[in-house]
Scaffold this motif. Structure first.
Motif, mmCIF file in Angstrom:
data_model
loop_
_atom_site.group_PDB
_atom_site.id
_atom_site.type_symbol
_atom_site.label_atom_id
_atom_site.label_comp_id
_atom_site.label_asym_id
_atom_site.label_seq_id
_atom_site.Cartn_x
_atom_site.Cartn_y
_atom_site.Cartn_z
ATOM 1 N N ASP A 96 0.844 -1.189 0.000
ATOM 2 C CA ASP A 96 0.000 0.000 0.000
ATOM 3 C C ASP A 96 0.880 1.240 0.000
ATOM 4 O OD1 ASP A 96 1.085 -0.180 2.515
ATOM 5 O OD2 ASP A 96 -0.782 0.124 3.600
ATOM 6 N N GLY A 97 0.273 2.400 0.036
ATOM 7 C CA GLY A 97 1.038 3.648 0.114
ATOM 8 C C GLY A 97 1.879 3.937 -1.110
ATOM 9 N N GLY A 98 1.366 3.600 -2.300
ATOM 10 C CA GLY A 98 2.112 3.886 -3.522
ATOM 11 C C GLY A 98 3.222 2.887 -3.807
ATOM 12 N N TYR A 99 3.084 1.668 -3.293
ATOM 13 C CA TYR A 99 4.113 0.637 -3.467
ATOM 14 C C TYR A 99 4.428 0.404 -4.944
ATOM 15 C CZ TYR A 99 6.115 -4.062 -3.570
ATOM 16 O OH TYR A 99 6.913 -5.139 -3.812
ATOM 17 N N THR A 100 3.408 0.261 -5.779
ATOM 18 C CA THR A 100 3.632 -0.016 -7.208
ATOM 19 C C THR A 100 4.371 1.136 -7.870
ATOM 20 O OG1 THR A 100 1.610 -1.324 -7.233
ATOM 21 C CG2 THR A 100 2.488 -0.630 -9.356
ATOM 22 N N TRP A 101 3.951 2.361 -7.565
ATOM 23 C CA TRP A 101 4.616 3.524 -8.163
ATOM 24 C C TRP A 101 6.045 3.653 -7.674
ATOM 25 C CZ3 TRP A 101 2.672 4.940 -12.395
ATOM 26 C CH2 TRP A 101 1.306 4.878 -12.607
ATOM 27 N N ARG A 102 6.286 3.262 -6.433
ATOM 28 C CA ARG A 102 7.656 3.300 -5.919
ATOM 29 C C ARG A 102 8.528 2.296 -6.663
ATOM 30 N NH1 ARG A 102 7.879 4.888 0.244
ATOM 31 N NH2 ARG A 102 5.937 6.017 0.422
ATOM 32 N N ARG A 103 7.982 1.108 -6.926
ATOM 33 C CA ARG A 103 8.749 0.118 -7.681
ATOM 34 C C ARG A 103 9.069 0.630 -9.078
ATOM 35 N NH1 ARG A 103 5.786 -5.408 -7.502
ATOM 36 N NH2 ARG A 103 6.745 -5.521 -9.540
ATOM 37 N N VAL A 104 8.106 1.257 -9.715
ATOM 38 C CA VAL A 104 8.327 1.811 -11.052
ATOM 39 C C VAL A 104 9.393 2.901 -10.989
ATOM 40 C CG1 VAL A 104 7.238 3.170 -12.892
ATOM 41 C CG2 VAL A 104 6.026 1.216 -11.907
ATOM 42 N N ALA A 105 9.303 3.767 -9.981
ATOM 43 C CA ALA A 105 10.274 4.865 -9.860
ATOM 44 C C ALA A 105 11.678 4.341 -9.573
ATOM 45 C CB ALA A 105 9.834 5.827 -8.753
ATOM 46 N N VAL A 106 11.789 3.334 -8.708
ATOM 47 C CA VAL A 106 13.117 2.780 -8.404
ATOM 48 C C VAL A 106 13.694 2.099 -9.641
ATOM 49 C CG1 VAL A 106 14.325 1.008 -7.064
ATOM 50 C CG2 VAL A 106 12.771 2.580 -5.926
ATOM 51 N N ALA A 107 12.864 1.364 -10.379
ATOM 52 C CA ALA A 107 13.345 0.708 -11.601
ATOM 53 C C ALA A 107 13.808 1.744 -12.623
ATOM 54 C CB ALA A 107 12.242 -0.166 -12.194
#
Length: 175
Positions: free
Chosen positions: A41-52
């Protein structure tokens, strides 16, 4: 994590605890993800995209800088042997750094070995960045390891808590 000692920092929130003390083990934070990996939660998917994306951009920028270094060697006319050695050094170090980083996502590396390989990992920084990029397609880097450790800690806590239920002074003693 505490920057000075490398020990996990205490959890900021205290779920379930009325005295302000956390109840049970708390999940460890992952850099750039915090504790969002627990419930995704808390933007986890977007964080993964941003880190990648960040890892890929940083790797490309690193390769661009290495290209300038190689051109500097060519301008200095150091010879083809030195040029080949430099290219091989960065290629081999990057491949080995990728592998060590990838293995570090599934098991805790030895701190002594990690410290001794710091320079080696710095030379192979492109491999480290590419390992983070590839790992973000399936999970947050290191999520599987931390999830296993957290589940084990919760299980051990539950077993200890179940063993200690009740007031021991009211227990009937065998005579």
């Amino acid at each position: 994590m505490s920057d000075e000692s490398g020990t996990p920092s205490p959890a900021p929130e205290t779920p379930g605890g009325s005295s302000g003390v956390p109840v049970g083990p708390q999940p460890e934070e992952i850099r750039f993800f915090g504790r969002t990996w627990v419930e995704h939660d808390g933007g986890y998917t977007w964080r993964r995209v941003a880190v990648a994306a960040g890892a890929l951009v940083a790797a490309a920028a690193g390769c661009f800088v290495l290209r300038f270094a190689y051109e500097g060697l060519a301008i200095a006319d150091v010879g083809s042997f030195v040029n080949v050695l430099v290219v091989l050094m960065f290629a081999i170090c990057s491949a080995l750094a990728f592998r060590r980083t990838w293995d570090g996502f599934s098991k805790r590396p030895d701190p002594g070995t990690q410290a001794s390989l710091r320079g080696f990992m710095a030379i192979g920084f492109v491999g480290v960045l590419l390992a983070h990029f590839v790992r973000c397609f399936s999970e947050a880097p290191g999520e599987k390891l931390r999830r296993q450790e957290y589940a084990t800690a919760r299980e051990q806590y539950e077993r200890r808590a179940n063993r200690r239920t009740g007031n021991p002074s009211k227990k009937k003693r065998k005579n």
